[in-house]
Design a protein around this motif. Structure first.
Motif, mmCIF file in Angstrom:
data_model
loop_
_atom_site.group_PDB
_atom_site.id
_atom_site.type_symbol
_atom_site.label_atom_id
_atom_site.label_comp_id
_atom_site.label_asym_id
_atom_site.label_seq_id
_atom_site.Cartn_x
_atom_site.Cartn_y
_atom_site.Cartn_z
ATOM 1 N N TYR A 1 -22.195 36.140 12.106
ATOM 2 C CA TYR A 1 -21.478 35.899 10.851
ATOM 3 C C TYR A 1 -20.721 34.579 10.906
ATOM 4 O O TYR A 1 -20.749 33.785 9.959
ATOM 5 N N GLN A 2 -20.064 34.321 12.034
ATOM 6 C CA GLN A 2 -19.291 33.087 12.177
ATOM 7 C C GLN A 2 -20.197 31.862 12.131
ATOM 8 O O GLN A 2 -19.868 30.850 11.509
ATOM 9 N N GLY A 3 -21.370 31.952 12.775
ATOM 10 C CA GLY A 3 -22.304 30.832 12.773
ATOM 11 C C GLY A 3 -22.815 30.510 11.380
ATOM 12 O O GLY A 3 -22.959 29.337 11.008
ATOM 13 N N ALA A 4 -23.098 31.547 10.613
ATOM 14 C CA ALA A 4 -23.562 31.335 9.249
ATOM 15 C C ALA A 4 -22.464 30.709 8.392
ATOM 16 O O ALA A 4 -22.713 29.799 7.587
ATOM 17 N N THR A 5 -21.246 31.162 8.585
ATOM 18 C CA THR A 5 -20.113 30.648 7.807
ATOM 19 C C THR A 5 -19.852 29.183 8.116
ATOM 20 O O THR A 5 -19.682 28.363 7.207
ATOM 21 N N THR A 6 -19.831 28.834 9.397
ATOM 22 C CA THR A 6 -19.542 27.447 9.767
ATOM 23 C C THR A 6 -20.731 26.535 9.510
ATOM 24 O O THR A 6 -20.572 25.318 9.443
ATOM 25 N N GLY A 7 -21.926 27.113 9.349
ATOM 26 C CA GLY A 7 -23.093 26.307 9.013
ATOM 27 C C GLY A 7 -23.058 25.784 7.590
ATOM 28 O O GLY A 7 -23.807 24.866 7.232
ATOM 29 N N VAL A 8 -22.186 26.337 6.752
ATOM 30 C CA VAL A 8 -22.090 25.922 5.345
ATOM 31 C C VAL A 8 -21.442 24.552 5.213
ATOM 32 O O VAL A 8 -21.857 23.713 4.430
ATOM 33 N N GLY A 9 -20.413 24.318 6.043
ATOM 34 C CA GLY A 9 -19.579 23.139 5.848
ATOM 35 C C GLY A 9 -19.965 21.903 6.616
ATOM 36 O O GLY A 9 -19.243 20.909 6.591
ATOM 37 N N GLY A 10 -21.067 21.952 7.348
ATOM 38 C CA GLY A 10 -21.524 20.762 8.065
ATOM 39 C C GLY A 10 -20.599 20.344 9.190
ATOM 40 O O GLY A 10 -20.117 21.167 9.963
ATOM 41 N N LEU A 11 -20.308 19.049 9.247
ATOM 42 C CA LEU A 11 -19.623 18.448 10.384
ATOM 43 C C LEU A 11 -18.242 19.035 10.638
ATOM 44 O O LEU A 11 -17.880 19.345 11.769
ATOM 45 N N PHE A 12 -17.454 19.216 9.580
ATOM 46 C CA PHE A 12 -16.065 19.622 9.766
ATOM 47 C C PHE A 12 -15.941 21.080 10.210
ATOM 48 O O PHE A 12 -15.124 21.403 11.069
ATOM 49 N N THR A 13 -16.758 21.962 9.634
ATOM 50 C CA THR A 13 -16.710 23.356 10.082
ATOM 51 C C THR A 13 -17.352 23.501 11.454
ATOM 52 O O THR A 13 -16.991 24.397 12.218
ATOM 53 N N LEU A 14 -18.292 22.612 11.800
ATOM 54 C CA LEU A 14 -18.884 22.615 13.134
ATOM 55 C C LEU A 14 -17.823 22.322 14.187
ATOM 56 O O LEU A 14 -17.795 22.932 15.259
ATOM 57 N N ALA A 15 -16.923 21.399 13.877
ATOM 58 C CA ALA A 15 -15.843 21.055 14.804
ATOM 59 C C ALA A 15 -14.927 22.252 15.044
ATOM 60 O O ALA A 15 -14.319 22.373 16.113
ATOM 61 N N ILE A 16 -14.840 23.146 14.079
ATOM 62 C CA ILE A 16 -14.055 24.370 14.239
ATOM 63 C C ILE A 16 -14.842 25.402 15.048
ATOM 64 O O ILE A 16 -14.299 26.136 15.870
ATOM 65 N N ASP A 17 -16.140 25.429 14.821
ATOM 66 C CA ASP A 17 -17.000 26.443 15.417
ATOM 67 C C ASP A 17 -17.104 26.301 16.939
ATOM 68 O O ASP A 17 -17.172 27.297 17.660
ATOM 69 N N ILE A 18 -17.111 25.063 17.448
ATOM 70 C CA ILE A 18 -17.322 24.828 18.881
ATOM 71 C C ILE A 18 -16.242 25.489 19.745
ATOM 72 O O ILE A 18 -16.561 26.301 20.620
ATOM 73 N N PRO A 19 -14.953 25.204 19.530
ATOM 74 C CA PRO A 19 -13.938 25.902 20.345
ATOM 75 C C PRO A 19 -13.875 27.398 20.050
ATOM 76 O O PRO A 19 -13.542 28.188 20.946
ATOM 77 N N ALA A 20 -14.199 27.780 18.818
ATOM 78 C CA ALA A 20 -14.182 29.203 18.478
ATOM 79 C C ALA A 20 -15.232 29.970 19.272
ATOM 80 O O ALA A 20 -15.002 31.094 19.730
#
Length: 261
Positions: free
Chosen positions: A111-130
């Motif tokens: 679920y988290q991967g799908a959510t952060t995949g929406v926002g591109g670069l900026f949500t990816l930066a959040i996804d990595i430490p998460a």
């Protein structure tokens, strides 16, 4: 009743799994392309987050930091008042709780991967430490499930070795398995092999960073994000369960042999 014969059969199953870890699937092979290629393709903000990931792993080894899990909440899942008592429970009870926890973590990661995949670069930066946090949390929960205390430094070392195992090639996996076979009796030696942990985790960083680049593609990033996060946590959890389960089985066998003398 857990007999020595039954425990040895369970140990044989784990050892078959160890032997099955012989090759890398397609995405792992891509993740081992020359670092210079990855370096050119990775945006600066992702580089920064991956660098922080390495720093946070070092901090985790030393103190646990922000990643330590809630022991009391975990113990509610068992008929036990302490982690030590969990270690005395039947293996089947440990396996059941572990499987329930892992299923929940994999679903959350997807679920988290799908959510952060929406926002591109900026949500990816959040996804990595998460994702790092989720991986460490999952492995700590597995540790408690098999009666080991992740607050102890030696268990944090073991957990980082589990992370390393997942991102290693066949030669690296074999070396790690050899190290962990004698971990309970000689964890200081394993720790000494982690002194260069920044170099040790470079492979983890490269592979993780390459996979995450696919999340930068608009819309498609939702699919890739869900798939990568799910498989990442699934692989981490499988390795953690097998490696911690092996330790517990070996200790139970040793206890039976001691009692029989």
């Amino acid at each position: 009743m857990e007999t020595k014969q039954w425990l040895e059969q369970e140990l044989a199953k784990i050892e078959r799994w160890e032997r099955s870890q012989k090759d890398l699937w397609f995405w792992e092979k891509i993740g081992r392309l020359p670092f210079k290629v990855l370096d050119k393709l990775t945006p600066p903000i992702v580089h920064k987050k991956l660098g922080q990931l390495l720093d946070e792993l070092g901090s985790y080894i030393q103190s646990g930091g922000q990643y330590l899990v809630n022991e009391a909440k975990m113990l509610e899942k068992f008929p036990a008042a302490s982690i030590e008592q969990v270690g005395q429970l039947p293996l089947a009870t440990m396996d059941r709780v572990c499987d329930e926890l892992v299923e929940a973590r994999i679903t959350f990661a997807q679920y988290q991967g799908a959510t952060t995949g929406v926002g591109g670069l900026f949500t990816l930066a959040i996804d990595i430490p998460a994702m790092l946090g989720l991986a460490l949390k999952t492995l700590q929960e597995i540790a408690i499930t098999y009666g080991y205390d992740p607050k102890e430094k030696k268990e944090r070392i073991f957990i980082v070795k589990c992370l390393q195992f997942v991102s290693s090639d066949i030669v690296g996996k074999k070396a790690i398995l050899d190290q962990l076979t004698s971990f309970s009796n000689d964890h200081q030696q394993v720790f000494s092999q982690l002194q260069g942990w920044r170099e040790v985790m470079m492979t983890f960083r490269d592979q993780f960073g390459w996979k995450k680049l696919f999340q930068l593609v608009p819309i498609v990033g939702i699919i890739f994000g869900a798939m990568f996060n799910k498989m990442f946590i699934k692989d981490i959890a499988e390795a953690g369960k097998m490696l911690y389960r092996k330790r517990r089985v070996l200790e139970k066998i040793a206890q039976l042999e001691t009692g029989a003398e």
